[in-house]
Design a protein around this motif. Structure first.
Motif, PDB file in Angstrom:
ATOM      1  N   SER A   1       0.846  -1.195   0.000  1.00  9.66           N
ATOM      2  CA  SER A   1       0.000   0.000   0.000  1.00  9.66           C
ATOM      3  C   SER A   1       0.883   1.248   0.000  1.00  9.66           C
ATOM      4  CB  SER A   1      -0.898   0.019   1.238  1.00  9.66           C
ATOM      5  OG  SER A   1      -0.139   0.351   2.388  1.00  9.66           O
ATOM      6  N   PRO A   2       0.334   2.406  -0.363  1.00  7.54           N
ATOM      7  CA  PRO A   2       1.128   3.635  -0.282  1.00  7.54           C
ATOM      8  C   PRO A   2       1.681   3.906   1.115  1.00  7.54           C
ATOM      9  CG  PRO A   2      -0.785   4.003  -1.662  1.00  7.54           C
ATOM     10  CD  PRO A   2      -0.953   2.637  -1.047  1.00  7.54           C
ATOM     11  N   THR A   3       0.869   3.661   2.158  1.00 10.46           N
ATOM     12  CA  THR A   3       1.378   3.917   3.512  1.00 10.46           C
ATOM     13  C   THR A   3       2.441   2.900   3.907  1.00 10.46           C
ATOM     14  OG1 THR A   3      -0.521   2.684   4.404  1.00 10.46           O
ATOM     15  CG2 THR A   3      -0.687   5.096   4.357  1.00 10.46           C
ATOM     16  N   GLY A   4       2.301   1.658   3.446  1.00  9.36           N
ATOM     17  CA  GLY A   4       3.335   0.667   3.721  1.00  9.36           C
ATOM     18  C   GLY A   4       4.651   1.027   3.074  1.00  9.36           C
ATOM     19  N   LEU A   5       4.596   1.498   1.845  1.00 11.69           N
ATOM     20  CA  LEU A   5       5.812   1.919   1.146  1.00 11.69           C
ATOM     21  C   LEU A   5       6.494   3.065   1.885  1.00 11.69           C
ATOM     22  CD1 LEU A   5       4.252   1.836  -2.419  1.00 11.69           C
ATOM     23  CD2 LEU A   5       6.140   0.367  -1.693  1.00 11.69           C
ATOM     24  N   VAL A   6       5.700   4.046   2.293  1.00 10.76           N
ATOM     25  CA  VAL A   6       6.270   5.196   2.999  1.00 10.76           C
ATOM     26  C   VAL A   6       6.815   4.780   4.365  1.00 10.76           C
ATOM     27  CG1 VAL A   6       5.710   7.433   4.050  1.00 10.76           C
ATOM     28  CG2 VAL A   6       4.868   6.876   1.763  1.00 10.76           C
ATOM     29  N   ALA A   7       6.151   3.829   5.032  1.00 11.05           N
ATOM     30  CA  ALA A   7       6.642   3.364   6.330  1.00 11.05           C
ATOM     31  C   ALA A   7       8.040   2.770   6.219  1.00 11.05           C
ATOM     32  CB  ALA A   7       5.675   2.330   6.906  1.00 11.05           C
ATOM     33  N   VAL A   8       8.302   2.049   5.122  1.00 15.21           N
ATOM     34  CA  VAL A   8       9.628   1.451   4.938  1.00 15.21           C
ATOM     35  C   VAL A   8      10.686   2.537   4.723  1.00 15.21           C
ATOM     36  CG1 VAL A   8      11.008  -0.119   3.529  1.00 15.21           C
ATOM     37  CG2 VAL A   8       8.619  -0.662   4.008  1.00 15.21           C
ATOM     38  N   ALA A   9      10.295   3.625   4.075  1.00 13.30           N
ATOM     39  CA  ALA A   9      11.236   4.720   3.801  1.00 13.30           C
ATOM     40  C   ALA A   9      11.247   5.769   4.902  1.00 13.30           C
ATOM     41  CB  ALA A   9      10.880   5.384   2.469  1.00 13.30           C
ATOM     42  N   ALA A  10      10.529   5.525   6.001  1.00 12.77           N
ATOM     43  CA  ALA A  10      10.306   6.569   7.005  1.00 12.77           C
ATOM     44  C   ALA A  10      11.595   7.155   7.561  1.00 12.77           C
ATOM     45  CB  ALA A  10       9.443   6.013   8.145  1.00 12.77           C
ATOM     46  N   GLN A  11      12.546   6.310   7.914  1.00 16.01           N
ATOM     47  CA  GLN A  11      13.772   6.821   8.517  1.00 16.01           C
ATOM     48  C   GLN A  11      14.540   7.705   7.539  1.00 16.01           C
ATOM     49  OE1 GLN A  11      14.598   6.895  11.565  1.00 16.01           O
ATOM     50  NE2 GLN A  11      16.644   7.792  11.291  1.00 16.01           N
ATOM     51  N   ALA A  12      14.612   7.270   6.291  1.00 17.49           N
ATOM     52  CA  ALA A  12      15.317   8.073   5.280  1.00 17.49           C
ATOM     53  C   ALA A  12      14.611   9.408   5.062  1.00 17.49           C
ATOM     54  CB  ALA A  12      15.399   7.296   3.965  1.00 17.49           C
ATOM     55  N   LEU A  13      13.268   9.389   5.086  1.00 20.38           N
ATOM     56  CA  LEU A  13      12.513  10.632   4.919  1.00 20.38           C
ATOM     57  C   LEU A  13      12.718  11.552   6.117  1.00 20.38           C
ATOM     58  CD1 LEU A  13       9.198   9.103   3.535  1.00 20.38           C
ATOM     59  CD2 LEU A  13      10.810  10.514   2.248  1.00 20.38           C
ATOM     60  N   ARG A  14      12.791  10.979   7.308  1.00 17.49           N
ATOM     61  CA  ARG A  14      12.956  11.798   8.515  1.00 17.49           C
ATOM     62  C   ARG A  14      14.276  12.552   8.510  1.00 17.49           C
ATOM     63  NH1 ARG A  14      10.718   7.159  11.292  1.00 17.49           N
ATOM     64  NH2 ARG A  14       8.613   7.663  12.031  1.00 17.49           N
ATOM     65  N   VAL A  15      15.345  11.846   8.185  1.00 12.38           N
ATOM     66  CA  VAL A  15      16.670  12.465   8.295  1.00 12.38           C
ATOM     67  C   VAL A  15      17.085  13.173   7.011  1.00 12.38           C
ATOM     68  CG1 VAL A  15      17.376  10.782  10.021  1.00 12.38           C
ATOM     69  CG2 VAL A  15      17.892  10.342   7.622  1.00 12.38           C
ATOM     70  N   GLY A  16      16.316  12.979   5.947  1.00 11.81           N
ATOM     71  CA  GLY A  16      16.608  13.681   4.699  1.00 11.81           C
ATOM     72  C   GLY A  16      17.871  13.221   4.006  1.00 11.81           C
ATOM     73  N   VAL A  17      18.187  11.924   4.106  1.00 11.64           N
ATOM     74  CA  VAL A  17      19.400  11.425   3.473  1.00 11.64           C
ATOM     75  C   VAL A  17      19.246  11.416   1.956  1.00 11.64           C
ATOM     76  CG1 VAL A  17      20.003   9.993   5.440  1.00 11.64           C
ATOM     77  CG2 VAL A  17      18.625   9.020   3.610  1.00 11.64           C
ATOM     78  N   GLU A  18      20.347  11.508   1.278  1.00 14.65           N
ATOM     79  CA  GLU A  18      20.352  11.414  -0.178  1.00 14.65           C
ATOM     80  C   GLU A  18      20.024   9.980  -0.573  1.00 14.65           C
ATOM     81  OE1 GLU A  18      20.825  12.993  -4.029  1.00 14.65           O
ATOM     82  OE2 GLU A  18      20.853  14.002  -2.062  1.00 14.65           O
ATOM     83  N   PRO A  19      18.990   9.771  -1.401  1.00 11.66           N
ATOM     84  CA  PRO A  19      18.619   8.399  -1.761  1.00 11.66           C
ATOM     85  C   PRO A  19      19.708   7.693  -2.552  1.00 11.66           C
ATOM     86  CG  PRO A  19      16.891   9.965  -2.365  1.00 11.66           C
ATOM     87  CD  PRO A  19      18.104  10.766  -2.015  1.00 11.66           C
ATOM     88  N   GLU A  20      19.788   6.378  -2.362  1.00  7.77           N
ATOM     89  CA  GLU A  20      20.653   5.563  -3.198  1.00  7.77           C
ATOM     90  C   GLU A  20      20.054   5.500  -4.606  1.00  7.77           C
ATOM     91  OE1 GLU A  20      23.510   4.094  -2.379  1.00  7.77           O
ATOM     92  OE2 GLU A  20      23.430   4.890  -0.331  1.00  7.77           O
ATOM     93  N   PRO A  21      20.878   5.243  -5.636  1.00  9.83           N
ATOM     94  CA  PRO A  21      20.323   5.059  -6.983  1.00  9.83           C
ATOM     95  C   PRO A  21      19.297   3.931  -6.992  1.00  9.83           C
ATOM     96  CG  PRO A  21      22.716   5.267  -7.070  1.00  9.83           C
ATOM     97  CD  PRO A  21      22.352   5.158  -5.613  1.00  9.83           C
ATOM     98  N   LEU A  22      18.258   4.096  -7.816  1.00 10.18           N
ATOM     99  CA  LEU A  22      17.223   3.071  -7.906  1.00 10.18           C
ATOM    100  C   LEU A  22      17.776   1.835  -8.606  1.00 10.18           C
ATOM    101  CD1 LEU A  22      14.091   5.168  -8.970  1.00 10.18           C
ATOM    102  CD2 LEU A  22      14.692   4.339  -6.681  1.00 10.18           C
ATOM    103  N   VAL A  23      17.707   0.705  -7.923  1.00 12.66           N
ATOM    104  CA  VAL A  23      18.189  -0.559  -8.475  1.00 12.66           C
ATOM    105  C   VAL A  23      17.059  -1.581  -8.385  1.00 12.66           C
ATOM    106  CG1 VAL A  23      19.871  -2.423  -8.295  1.00 12.66           C
ATOM    107  CG2 VAL A  23      20.553  -0.069  -7.779  1.00 12.66           C
TER     108      VAL A  23
END
Length: 218
Positions: free
Chosen positions: A179-201
């Motif tokens: 689900s959209p919320t499940g996807l965002v939950a997995v990325a939550a820590q990266a979104l919180r700290v604002g890290v630069e995303p890894e390249p999409l693989v």
């Protein structure tokens, strides 16, 4: 924070606009609009219209988005590529980060409990993509295998593809796709700290079904 969430790793084409509160731990992600179409052949046709419908329903403009989260699989080559290319295009056009997450992790996040969990999705060719979770964390996988070769133990429950979960002698958690919320939950820590995303693989886990004619002749 407004996040566009996309997944095309399964026969379901999923898109949503999610309100994410980086200051909150519990209930940080709330879907403002969601669209889901189950059609393994329609990813390219329906994904962008679904995104635009979600933006309209949530009262958002594309320029209001702060990030994009996309499931990177595992999944079949063609469908998975549609979602990832679309996510990358939105991110590039809007100048926002695009975070890739394991789609099986998103299903586990939607189950949302600490049971030892097995997640399976359709890999075609009479196989499944799978991963195991304990305490909400992935401890094994993702991999691809025939269902008959995948042991139910030590998992205590199973989630994922409706046509495959009944092949295992486990209680079924009613979550079939990310689900959209499940996807965002997995990325939550990266979104919180604002890290630069890894390249999409993409997590294809095997070669694509379609090959060039010259490769077939070798």
């Amino acid at each position: 924070m407004l996040v566009l969430a996309i997944d095309t790793s399964t026969p379901a084409v999923t898109a949503g606009v999610v309100q994410f509160d980086p200051e909150s731990d519990a209930g940080a992600a709330r879907a403002l609009a969601t669209r889901l179409t189950v059609d393994a052949r329609a990813h390219a046709e329906v994904l962008t219209p679904q995104i635009l419908e979600c933006l309209a329903e949530s009262g958002c403009n594309p320029s209001d988005l702060d990030a994009v989260v996309v499931g990177v699989g595992p999944g079949p080559f063609t469908g998975l590529r549609v979602g990832m290319v679309t996510a990358a295009a939105f991110g590039d056009a809007l100048g926002v980060p695009v975070h890739g997450v394991c789609s099986l992790d998103a299903i586990a996040a939607d189950v949302g409990d600490d049971r030892d969990l097995l997640v399976v999705t359709d890999a075609r060719r009479r196989e499944v993509y799978w991963a195991r979770y304990s305490g909400g964390r992935r401890v094994e996988g993702p991999e691809v295998i025939k269902p008959s070769e995948l042991a139910a133990a030590p998992s205590e429950a199973i989630a994922g593809s409706a046509s495959h979960v009944d092949m295992f002698d486990l209680p079924v958690a009613p979550v079939e796709t990310p689900s959209p919320t499940g996807l965002v939950a997995v990325a939550a820590q990266a979104l919180r700290v604002g890290v630069e995303p890894e390249p999409l693989v993409p997590l294809y886990l095997r070669r694509p079904d379609a090959v060039e004619l010259a490769a077939r002749r070798r």
